[in-house]
Design an enzyme around this catalytic site. Structure first.
Site, PDB file in Angstrom:
ATOM      1  N   GLU A   4      -6.089   2.127  -0.823  1.00 14.88           N
ATOM      2  CA  GLU A   4      -4.630   2.503  -1.183  1.00 14.88           C
ATOM      3  C   GLU A   4      -3.887   1.127  -1.286  1.00 14.88           C
ATOM      4  O   GLU A   4      -2.806   1.309  -1.470  1.00 14.88           O
ATOM      5  CB  GLU A   4      -3.996   3.535  -0.752  1.00 14.88           C
ATOM      6  CG  GLU A   4      -3.456   3.217   0.863  1.00 14.88           C
ATOM      7  CD  GLU A   4      -4.645   3.552   1.845  1.00 14.88           C
ATOM      8  OE1 GLU A   4      -4.130   3.662   2.781  1.00 14.88           O
ATOM      9  OE2 GLU A   4      -5.634   3.597   1.504  1.00 14.88           O
ATOM     10  N   ARG A  59      11.787  -3.914  -7.212  1.00 13.41           N
ATOM     11  CA  ARG A  59      11.516  -3.257  -8.383  1.00 13.41           C
ATOM     12  C   ARG A  59      10.534  -2.284  -8.182  1.00 13.41           C
ATOM     13  O   ARG A  59      10.341  -0.974  -8.575  1.00 13.41           O
ATOM     14  CB  ARG A  59      11.567  -4.229  -9.568  1.00 13.41           C
ATOM     15  CG  ARG A  59      11.612  -3.463 -10.726  1.00 13.41           C
ATOM     16  CD  ARG A  59      11.719  -4.478 -12.137  1.00 13.41           C
ATOM     17  NE  ARG A  59      10.903  -5.541 -12.155  1.00 13.41           N
ATOM     18  CZ  ARG A  59      11.262  -6.944 -11.879  1.00 13.41           C
ATOM     19  NH1 ARG A  59      12.449  -7.369 -11.711  1.00 13.41           N
ATOM     20  NH2 ARG A  59      10.438  -7.927 -11.833  1.00 13.41           N
ATOM     21  N   HIS A 104      -8.355  15.245  -3.178  1.00 12.07           N
ATOM     22  CA  HIS A 104      -8.650  13.934  -3.538  1.00 12.07           C
ATOM     23  C   HIS A 104      -8.408  13.544  -4.925  1.00 12.07           C
ATOM     24  O   HIS A 104      -8.195  12.593  -5.331  1.00 12.07           O
ATOM     25  CB  HIS A 104     -10.029  13.531  -3.174  1.00 12.07           C
ATOM     26  CG  HIS A 104     -10.369  13.343  -1.970  1.00 12.07           C
ATOM     27  ND1 HIS A 104     -10.080  12.176  -1.172  1.00 12.07           N
ATOM     28  CD2 HIS A 104     -10.717  14.263  -0.870  1.00 12.07           C
ATOM     29  CE1 HIS A 104     -10.374  11.952   0.250  1.00 12.07           C
ATOM     30  NE2 HIS A 104     -10.914  13.376   0.231  1.00 12.07           N
ATOM     31  N   ASP A 139      -6.358  10.343  -6.325  1.00 14.69           N
ATOM     32  CA  ASP A 139      -6.812   9.726  -7.546  1.00 14.69           C
ATOM     33  C   ASP A 139      -5.457   9.531  -8.416  1.00 14.69           C
ATOM     34  O   ASP A 139      -5.266   8.507  -8.835  1.00 14.69           O
ATOM     35  CB  ASP A 139      -7.987   9.989  -7.955  1.00 14.69           C
ATOM     36  CG  ASP A 139      -9.257   9.891  -7.244  1.00 14.69           C
ATOM     37  OD1 ASP A 139      -9.140   9.283  -6.116  1.00 14.69           O
ATOM     38  OD2 ASP A 139     -10.240  10.469  -7.649  1.00 14.69           O
ATOM     39  N   ASN A 144      -4.263  12.774   0.495  1.00 12.76           N
ATOM     40  CA  ASN A 144      -5.556  13.382   0.298  1.00 12.76           C
ATOM     41  C   ASN A 144      -5.518  14.642   1.096  1.00 12.76           C
ATOM     42  O   ASN A 144      -6.451  15.595   0.620  1.00 12.76           O
ATOM     43  CB  ASN A 144      -6.483  12.177   0.660  1.00 12.76           C
ATOM     44  CG  ASN A 144      -6.762  11.328  -0.454  1.00 12.76           C
ATOM     45  OD1 ASN A 144      -6.472  11.628  -1.647  1.00 12.76           O
ATOM     46  ND2 ASN A 144      -7.186   9.966  -0.058  1.00 12.76           N
ATOM     47  N   ASP A 164       0.879  -1.256  -0.115  1.00  9.15           N
ATOM     48  CA  ASP A 164      -0.041   0.130  -0.029  1.00  9.15           C
ATOM     49  C   ASP A 164       0.900   1.207  -0.057  1.00  9.15           C
ATOM     50  O   ASP A 164       1.797   1.134  -0.067  1.00  9.15           O
ATOM     51  CB  ASP A 164      -0.890   0.055   1.268  1.00  9.15           C
ATOM     52  CG  ASP A 164      -0.369   0.192   2.526  1.00  9.15           C
ATOM     53  OD1 ASP A 164       0.822   0.472   2.370  1.00  9.15           O
ATOM     54  OD2 ASP A 164      -1.077  -0.019   3.594  1.00  9.15           O
ATOM     55  N   ILE A 165       0.152   2.497  -0.380  1.00  6.10           N
ATOM     56  CA  ILE A 165       0.920   3.670  -0.251  1.00  6.10           C
ATOM     57  C   ILE A 165       1.160   4.284   1.027  1.00  6.10           C
ATOM     58  O   ILE A 165      -0.038   4.492   1.585  1.00  6.10           O
ATOM     59  CB  ILE A 165       0.113   4.558  -1.291  1.00  6.10           C
ATOM     60  CG1 ILE A 165      -0.118   3.913  -2.741  1.00  6.10           C
ATOM     61  CG2 ILE A 165       0.793   6.083  -1.280  1.00  6.10           C
ATOM     62  CD1 ILE A 165      -1.076   4.701  -3.689  1.00  6.10           C
TER      63      ILE A 165
END
Length: 217
Positions: A131, A151, A101, A105, A96, A88-89
């Site tokens: 995310e 990678r 937002h 996105d 956000n 996940d980020i």
């Protein structure tokens, strides 16, 4: 230019007085065949849309699970390894909250495309939710999965987003789990997810691997 969807061939009519009748019948048959082909295409397109995440273009969770379950079935049959990567980020809520937002996105789309480009065409990738993303690596052991995950991590770290508030960079954290033949998808996703949270607990922007299965196959 209109596309030809169906062709009906009319051979010589034995009774010339019925020629116009059979010609009209042939036109009707061709139209019906063309309509059937168009409907089949529309159905396939709708099926694809139903399984696609609208924002990122990746498989949605439902479609990913369906495809991945099939891969696990093949892996059991042919006794080869699969690896699951969950990622996940990092600090996405802050993205956000700070940049809006719309930028969030944009980040999701770019990260998804970047990571999808870092794995093979034979691998599966989907948006798991929010995310968080999931990848299934085909015929890959833990060492190969670590290379792929690193990678992906490095590729995302290199991304640069220009915003009105200034330059934005993001990172991802990843968890890797190697599956032995006979294991279940849900269990491997849970192991990869636990490894992901281990990576986040160690400072983010890194990958961690789940421990190998200790019991014999």
């Amino acid at each position: 230019m209109a596309e030809t969807l169906a062709v009906v061939e009319l051979r010589q009519v034995a009774c010339p007085q019925y020629q116009e009748h059979y010609l009209a019948l042939g036109v009707t048959l061709a139209q019906l065949c063309g309509l059937a082909v168009a409907n089949a295409r529309n159905y396939q397109a709708l099926q694809h849309l139903a399984g696609t995440d609208e924002l990122t273009g990746l498989s949605n969770r439902r479609r990913f699970f369906a495809l991945a379950q099939h891969q696990f079935m093949l892996a059991r049959r042919h006794a080869y390894r699969l690896c699951v990567i969950m990622f996940d980020i990092d600090h996405f809520k802050k993205v956000n909250d700070t940049y809006g937002h719309a930028m969030g996105d944009r980040v999701l789309r770019k990260v998804a495309r970047t990571c999808e480009g870092s794995v093979r065409a034979t691998d599966l990738m989907g948006r798991y939710g929010g995310e968080e993303f999931v990848v299934l690596l085909h015929e890959t052991d833990a060492a190969g999965a670590r290379v792929a995950a690193e990678r992906m991590r490095a590729s995302v770290e290199a991304l640069v987003f220009e915003t009105p508030q200034g330059t934005l960079r993001v990172t991802i954290s990843l968890g890797v789990a190697e599956s032995a033949p006979g294991r279940e998808l849900d269990a491997e996703i849970a192991r990869a997810d636990a490894a992901l949270y281990q990576a986040k607990g160690q400072g983010r922007n890194r990958l961690c691997c789940a421990e190998s299965w200790a019991d014999p196959l």
